[in-house]
Design an enzyme around this catalytic site. Sequence first.
Site, PDB file in Angstrom:
ATOM      1  N   ASN A  51       0.846  -1.193   0.000  1.00 41.30           N
ATOM      2  CA  ASN A  51       0.000   0.000   0.000  1.00 41.30           C
ATOM      3  C   ASN A  51       0.883   1.245   0.000  1.00 41.30           C
ATOM      4  O   ASN A  51       2.104   1.148   0.049  1.00 41.30           O
ATOM      5  CB  ASN A  51      -0.971  -0.020   1.184  1.00 41.30           C
TER       6      ASN A  51
ATOM      7  N   LYS B 272     -11.131  -3.698  18.243  1.00 37.89           N
ATOM      8  CA  LYS B 272      -9.733  -4.115  18.370  1.00 37.89           C
ATOM      9  C   LYS B 272      -9.221  -4.058  19.808  1.00 37.89           C
ATOM     10  O   LYS B 272      -8.085  -4.421  20.077  1.00 37.89           O
ATOM     11  CB  LYS B 272      -8.849  -3.255  17.475  1.00 37.89           C
TER      12      LYS B 272
HETATM   13  N1  CTP Z   1      -3.861  -3.315  12.035  1.00 39.21           N
HETATM   14  C1  CTP Z   1      -3.158  -4.370  12.563  1.00 39.21           C
HETATM   15  N2  CTP Z   1      -3.129  -5.575  11.907  1.00 39.21           N
HETATM   16  C2  CTP Z   1      -3.811  -5.740  10.751  1.00 39.21           C
HETATM   17  C3  CTP Z   1      -4.549  -4.652  10.197  1.00 39.21           C
HETATM   18  C4  CTP Z   1      -4.537  -3.444  10.872  1.00 39.21           C
HETATM   19  O1  CTP Z   1      -2.551  -4.220  13.607  1.00 39.21           O
HETATM   20  N3  CTP Z   1      -3.765  -6.908  10.145  1.00 39.21           N
HETATM   21  C5  CTP Z   1      -3.882  -2.047  12.787  1.00 39.21           C
HETATM   22  C6  CTP Z   1      -3.305  -0.853  12.070  1.00 39.21           C
HETATM   23  O2  CTP Z   1      -1.940  -0.696  12.364  1.00 39.21           O
HETATM   24  C7  CTP Z   1      -4.103   0.292  12.646  1.00 39.21           C
HETATM   25  C8  CTP Z   1      -5.457  -0.330  12.950  1.00 39.21           C
HETATM   26  O3  CTP Z   1      -5.223  -1.728  13.014  1.00 39.21           O
HETATM   27  O4  CTP Z   1      -3.573   0.745  13.877  1.00 39.21           O
HETATM   28  C9  CTP Z   1      -6.519  -0.075  11.961  1.00 39.21           C
HETATM   29  O5  CTP Z   1      -6.090  -0.364  10.650  1.00 39.21           O
HETATM   30  P1  CTP Z   1      -7.059  -0.238   9.426  1.00 39.21           P
HETATM   31  O6  CTP Z   1      -6.368  -0.763   8.220  1.00 39.21           O
HETATM   32  O7  CTP Z   1      -7.637   1.132   9.362  1.00 39.21           O
HETATM   33  O8  CTP Z   1      -8.217  -1.199   9.904  1.00 39.21           O
HETATM   34  P2  CTP Z   1      -8.704  -2.578   9.388  1.00 39.21           P
HETATM   35  O9  CTP Z   1      -8.490  -3.583  10.437  1.00 39.21           O
HETATM   36  O10 CTP Z   1      -8.066  -2.861   8.076  1.00 39.21           O
HETATM   37  O11 CTP Z   1     -10.244  -2.345   9.237  1.00 39.21           O
HETATM   38  P3  CTP Z   1     -11.081  -1.952   7.915  1.00 39.21           P
HETATM   39  O12 CTP Z   1     -10.578  -2.857   6.841  1.00 39.21           O
HETATM   40  O13 CTP Z   1     -12.456  -2.194   8.352  1.00 39.21           O
HETATM   41  O14 CTP Z   1     -10.803  -0.500   7.678  1.00 39.21           O
END
Ligand code: CTP
Length: 403
Positions: free
Chosen positions: A213, A346
């Site tokens: 990304n 979370k």
């Molecule tokens: N995060 C994490 N592990 C993952 C995905 C995300 O620890 N596999 C953490 C990111 O570092 C961030 C938070 O979770 O602090 C939110 O990440 P985000 O990508 O916005 O959330 P998602 O879990 O991907 O939720 P969604 O797809 O619904 O936006």
Amino acid sequence: MRGKSILLIIGGGIAAYKSLELIRRLAERGVKTRAILTKAGGEFITPLAVSSVSGEKTFQDLFNLTDESEMGHIELSRAADLVVVAPATADLMGKLAGGLANDLASTTLLATDKKILLAPAMNVRMWQSPSVRRSAQTLKKDGVLFVGPNDGEMACGEFGPGRMAEPLEILAAIEQALGAAHIKDNAPLTGMRALVTAGPTREPVDPVRFLGNHSSGKQGYAIAEALMRAGAETTLISGPVSLPAPGGVKLTRVTTAREMLAACEAALPADVLVMAAAVADWRPDFAANSKLKKSTDRVVPLIKLVENPDILATLAASSNRPRLVIGFAAETDDVVENAVAKRARKGADWIIANDVSGNVMGGERNRVHLISAKGVEDWPEMTKTEVGAQLAARIAETLKGAA
Ligand code: CTP
């Protein structure tokens, strides 16, 4: 920095030429540099070149009667405010870690009563060898400071960690080491440990392709630096980004989400966790061992995705849970609503929500909302450095209040 003085030990490596630039940069800031050029260092640059930029005598021999009568090696090691070794070779690191002293550089390093900052430079395999790993660990335990090495192409044609930090990065680390005493006085997070993640993760498809990304890592790096400045012993676990290692922060580089989780678990315990990394939610079910080729019958390969572990949720639920767990929520729609739900889902204490529909990713500015049990705070738009500083201040207030 003006008025300070540095003793610079120049070891034997091609990066020695960068030390000349470092001396010039220090001089521009009013810092006096006296240099010791090791025998091997003298194979790469000359004492004349060093003295021409430093304006000072360059020292080379331990058993030089004239030098010893003018300024003994003990005095040389103590007259400076900081001892910097750049390039720090495997040999110099090994000698210092093992307490050996058979030349002017190693003797001075043992004799000094000042802080020592090393800028290692060596071949990637040497840097990764068990003996150099051991030296580095011992030296860190002894309180020796490090800047770099960076990843990149080496003079020998190989690629990986081992390149000496750039002169401006070393300069920043020197500035910080010299200022550390002053910073400590108003460092509310002294004695606390912070763990920060930053950047994207890359999930391999085959040896040449990955899912990734646009995260630049800037916000996470700024937060790590701000926490370090506030006195916290800070570990930064970073996905692949092109930012220099912030001086004074322990940096671990990882590639995939699973590596990031393992590195975070290894770095715990911590008082505060800030998950600023843009972790990939999915990875290809399996990564091909050889490059996927276009087939003649034009069949497009289907990549099956499986879910990655959620690092934030895993650490928030672990027995080693940091006292304050902070997640990020990068959203393009319904920013606050989504972030509020994410906080609960979370198990985070705070979520920093930001709207990434503009050019936030890679940009210098950020507009965030802090979501906690108390509600939602909208912060004005500011630079990522300012967001880091504000967040570090809030973290300090909260942890100190709870202590
Ligand atoms: N995060 C994490 N592990 C993952 C995905 C995300 O620890 N596999 C953490 C990111 O570092 C961030 C938070 O979770 O602090 C939110 O990440 P985000 O990508 O916005 O959330 P998602 O879990 O991907 O939720 P969604 O797809 O619904 O936006």
